[in-house]
Write a protein that holds these residues in place. Structure first.
Motif, mmCIF file in Angstrom:
data_model
loop_
_atom_site.group_PDB
_atom_site.id
_atom_site.type_symbol
_atom_site.label_atom_id
_atom_site.label_comp_id
_atom_site.label_asym_id
_atom_site.label_seq_id
_atom_site.Cartn_x
_atom_site.Cartn_y
_atom_site.Cartn_z
ATOM 1 N N PHE A 137 0.822 -1.211 0.000
ATOM 2 C CA PHE A 137 0.000 0.000 0.000
ATOM 3 C C PHE A 137 0.856 1.262 0.000
ATOM 4 C CE2 PHE A 137 -2.909 3.182 1.720
ATOM 5 C CZ PHE A 137 -4.075 2.899 1.033
ATOM 6 N N PHE A 138 1.926 1.264 0.785
ATOM 7 C CA PHE A 138 2.767 2.459 0.879
ATOM 8 C C PHE A 138 3.712 2.603 -0.310
ATOM 9 C CE2 PHE A 138 1.581 1.806 5.388
ATOM 10 C CZ PHE A 138 0.941 3.025 5.595
ATOM 11 N N ALA A 139 3.933 1.506 -1.046
ATOM 12 C CA ALA A 139 4.764 1.580 -2.253
ATOM 13 C C ALA A 139 4.054 2.357 -3.361
ATOM 14 C CB ALA A 139 5.122 0.179 -2.738
ATOM 15 N N LEU A 140 2.739 2.471 -3.247
ATOM 16 C CA LEU A 140 1.975 3.206 -4.263
ATOM 17 C C LEU A 140 2.318 4.691 -4.240
ATOM 18 C CD1 LEU A 140 -1.580 1.629 -3.843
ATOM 19 C CD2 LEU A 140 0.413 0.719 -5.006
ATOM 20 N N GLU A 141 2.715 5.185 -3.081
ATOM 21 C CA GLU A 141 2.998 6.609 -2.920
ATOM 22 C C GLU A 141 4.494 6.913 -2.942
ATOM 23 O OE1 GLU A 141 0.430 8.558 -2.769
ATOM 24 O OE2 GLU A 141 -1.146 7.080 -2.367
ATOM 25 N N ASP A 142 5.320 5.878 -2.812
ATOM 26 C CA ASP A 142 6.763 6.087 -2.647
ATOM 27 C C ASP A 142 7.538 5.175 -3.588
ATOM 28 O OD1 ASP A 142 9.414 6.244 -1.773
ATOM 29 O OD2 ASP A 142 8.828 6.599 0.307
ATOM 30 N N ILE A 143 8.130 5.753 -4.625
ATOM 31 C CA ILE A 143 8.850 4.957 -5.619
ATOM 32 C C ILE A 143 10.064 4.263 -5.013
ATOM 33 C CG2 ILE A 143 10.283 6.874 -6.448
ATOM 34 C CD1 ILE A 143 9.988 5.664 -9.282
ATOM 35 N N ASN A 144 10.621 4.807 -3.953
ATOM 36 C CA ASN A 144 11.785 4.170 -3.311
ATOM 37 C C ASN A 144 11.392 2.854 -2.635
ATOM 38 O OD1 ASN A 144 13.727 6.209 -3.976
ATOM 39 N ND2 ASN A 144 12.821 7.511 -2.401
ATOM 40 N N ILE A 145 10.205 2.831 -2.005
ATOM 41 C CA ILE A 145 9.710 1.586 -1.409
ATOM 42 C C ILE A 145 9.411 0.577 -2.515
ATOM 43 C CG2 ILE A 145 7.848 0.544 -0.061
ATOM 44 C CD1 ILE A 145 7.569 3.183 1.442
ATOM 45 N N LEU A 146 8.793 1.054 -3.602
ATOM 46 C CA LEU A 146 8.473 0.185 -4.734
ATOM 47 C C LEU A 146 9.742 -0.431 -5.331
ATOM 48 C CD1 LEU A 146 6.254 -0.875 -6.657
ATOM 49 C CD2 LEU A 146 6.619 1.161 -8.063
ATOM 50 N N LYS A 147 10.755 0.382 -5.484
ATOM 51 C CA LYS A 147 12.029 -0.104 -6.027
ATOM 52 C C LYS A 147 12.651 -1.153 -5.114
ATOM 53 C CE LYS A 147 16.523 1.486 -7.746
ATOM 54 N NZ LYS A 147 17.402 2.661 -7.963
ATOM 55 N N LYS A 148 12.592 -0.914 -3.810
ATOM 56 C CA LYS A 148 13.136 -1.859 -2.836
ATOM 57 C C LYS A 148 12.417 -3.210 -2.935
ATOM 58 C CE LYS A 148 13.317 -2.538 2.195
ATOM 59 N NZ LYS A 148 12.897 -1.979 3.503
ATOM 60 N N GLU A 149 11.087 -3.185 -3.053
ATOM 61 C CA GLU A 149 10.307 -4.422 -3.162
ATOM 62 C C GLU A 149 10.600 -5.141 -4.473
ATOM 63 O OE1 GLU A 149 6.196 -3.511 -2.445
ATOM 64 O OE2 GLU A 149 6.597 -2.692 -0.444
ATOM 65 N N LYS A 150 10.748 -4.377 -5.537
ATOM 66 C CA LYS A 150 11.072 -4.957 -6.851
ATOM 67 C C LYS A 150 12.414 -5.694 -6.800
ATOM 68 C CE LYS A 150 12.004 -3.534 -11.675
ATOM 69 N NZ LYS A 150 13.446 -3.808 -11.781
ATOM 70 N N LEU A 151 13.418 -5.041 -6.248
ATOM 71 C CA LEU A 151 14.752 -5.642 -6.179
ATOM 72 C C LEU A 151 14.758 -6.881 -5.276
ATOM 73 C CD1 LEU A 151 16.947 -2.406 -5.914
ATOM 74 C CD2 LEU A 151 16.694 -3.912 -7.908
ATOM 75 N N LYS A 152 13.985 -6.830 -4.194
ATOM 76 C CA LYS A 152 13.920 -7.974 -3.285
ATOM 77 C C LYS A 152 13.312 -9.183 -3.975
ATOM 78 C CE LYS A 152 14.326 -10.152 0.619
ATOM 79 N NZ LYS A 152 15.654 -10.519 1.145
ATOM 80 N N LEU A 153 12.216 -8.974 -4.699
ATOM 81 C CA LEU A 153 11.577 -10.099 -5.394
ATOM 82 C C LEU A 153 12.488 -10.654 -6.479
ATOM 83 C CD1 LEU A 153 8.991 -11.799 -5.469
ATOM 84 C CD2 LEU A 153 8.148 -10.291 -7.272
ATOM 85 N N GLU A 154 13.185 -9.775 -7.189
ATOM 86 C CA GLU A 154 14.118 -10.226 -8.227
ATOM 87 C C GLU A 154 15.248 -11.061 -7.631
ATOM 88 O OE1 GLU A 154 13.601 -6.691 -11.600
ATOM 89 O OE2 GLU A 154 15.128 -6.482 -10.026
#
Length: 434
Positions: free
Chosen positions: A279-296
């Motif tokens: 939910f918070f990654a929707l507002e913060d590209i840095n959180i989104l990037k962190k989640e993307k890299l973790k899943l990769e």
């Protein structure tokens, strides 16, 4: 190839024509503003402007595809045979409506840029949409319009060999919480125990500890069934895992737990795995990037697809963030409480940024039903009939049917009874004749 004569070539015009002609009908399309080139072209051609040149296929253009930015558009929706349309043309036009401008309005989500009422999560409501207000949400109208356009081209150019597209499915499985009782840690387990006692839910308390001690399967652990279903079909499921930090909105397992990592890896051996952005990654590209890299780092391959928590979209910011992070596909667009076609199509399309007037590389896969929407229907028969009608609408136009189910939907909870059969019905539809 179809050559289109127009008085001005714009990004909006090329975007709308390529979706209808190329993505839906499989016809390559080019554009010209030179009459001489148009006249000498020896294959399919049409004009898209205010007046026809002679007796060619002609669609009188609406101004929408030549404008820049947003404006207050007066839209009047009319019946058109067994469907609906808007932006009427003229008697000289081969089509009674400008399907290209109408398609652009729906695909770009023009109405979602305009002021509108949102729900408690900030989501665009179906009740605010032109489609629901005018009773065409249940149809992939853009695809229907495209086939009406194809019929006109076929009559004018009978020797042209039109390609044939096939109906397909793209099943999505959403995993906001992989386990209900297991892998929650000591503090969350103690908290859950106290809640069970305070709410006098003794049955759930028994289930909790039978599951924790390994005497019964976790009610959300349906992954063995999902993988077995995947083995029985050629169509790859996309399974979206939420790996964001624990919060008020997101309550999944800690992504650093070995059991959770092992689960994601095992599912990725059989299915495609995507990121369910927190939910918070929707507002913060840095959180989104962190989640993307973790899943990769878990799957060992580049992330291709995403889906937002709570199916929430902040257009255009949500999609701009995905473009910046080079995510190729998104599966967020749709309605939680209504089945149907939010963008008016059952063909994947590119995100068009209205602020920048540019087509982006991000492919939007709008979903057509989500398991929650079927809960409004009380009987399994009613659920099945609504699902079959949706599939029928997509099959009529050889589109791609995109349903969303959750891992817990395939569990034993009473309200999800029969949903395994609904999912199987979708899988079987890919192998049936139209």
């Amino acid at each position: 190839m179809l050559l289109v004569y127009t008085h001005k070539i714009t990004p909006r015009l090329t975007y709308a024509f390529k979706h209808i002609c190329t993505r839906i009908l499989g016809i390559p399309v080019k554009f010209t503003t030179t009459i001489e080139d148009f006249i000498t072209h020896d294959s399919m051609k049409m004009s898209y402007t205010k007046q026809p040149l002679s007796n060619e296929v002609f669609v009188r253009s609406n101004e929408l595809l030549f404008e820049i930015g947003l404006s207050d558009i007066d839209i009047n929706v009319h019946d058109w045979d067994d469907t609906k349309c808007f932006f009427n043309t003229s008697e000289k036009s081969s089509l009674p409506y400008d399907i290209f401008a109408a398609s652009f309005y729906l695909l770009s989500r023009y109405e979602e840029y305009l002021p509108h009422v949102k729900d408690e999560y900030g989501r665009f409501l179906a009740s605010e949409s032109l489609a629901l207000k005018n009773k065409f949400l249940h149809q992939p109208v853009i695809d229907i319009w495209a086939y009406k356009f194809k019929a006109i081209l076929q009559a004018q150019f009978p020797d042209y060999n039109f390609p044939q597209k096939q109906y397909s499915i793209q099943p999505v499985i959403d995993v906001p919480m992989a386990y209900y009782f297991k892998q929650k840690g000591v503090m969350r387990t103690i908290g859950g125990t106290f809640n069970d006692l305070l709410e006098l839910k003794i049955r759930r308390l028994f289930q909790r500890y039978l599951t924790i001690f390994g005497f019964r399967r976790d009610p959300y652990d349906t992954f063995k069934w999902i993988i077995n279903k995947q083995k029985q079909t050629k169509t790859k499921f996309i399974v979206f895992f939420l790996i964001g930090d624990y919060s008020t909105f997101d309550k999944n397992i800690n992504v650093n737990k070995k059991r959770f990592i092992s689960l994601i890896k095992s599912v990725s051996d059989y299915c495609k795995v995507g990121l369910k952005a927190s939910f918070f990654a929707l507002e913060d590209i840095n959180i989104l990037k962190k989640e993307k890299l973790k899943l990769e780092s878990i799957t060992n391959y580049e992330l291709e697809a995403s889906r937002h928590s709570f199916s929430k979209l902040n257009i255009p910011e949500s999609y701009r963030n995905l473009v910046e992070l080079e995510v190729k596909q998104d599966f967020t667009m749709g309605y939680i409480n209504h089945t149907g076609f939010r963008a008016g199509t059952c063909t994947p399309f590119q995100f068009y940024d209205l602020d920048y007037e540019v087509q982006t590389p991000l492919q939007i896969n709008s979903f057509h039903c989500i398991d929650y929407a079927f809960l409004k229907k009380h009987s399994l028969l009613d659920k099945r009939q609504e699902l079959e009608q949706l599939i029928y609408e997509v099959k009529k136009v050889n589109g791609t049917f995109t349903p969303i189910f959750h891992n817990y939907t395939f569990g034993d909870e009473d309200r999800w009874k029969g949903f395994k059969k609904l999912f199987t019905l979708i899988l079987d539809s890919a192998h049936e004749n139209k």
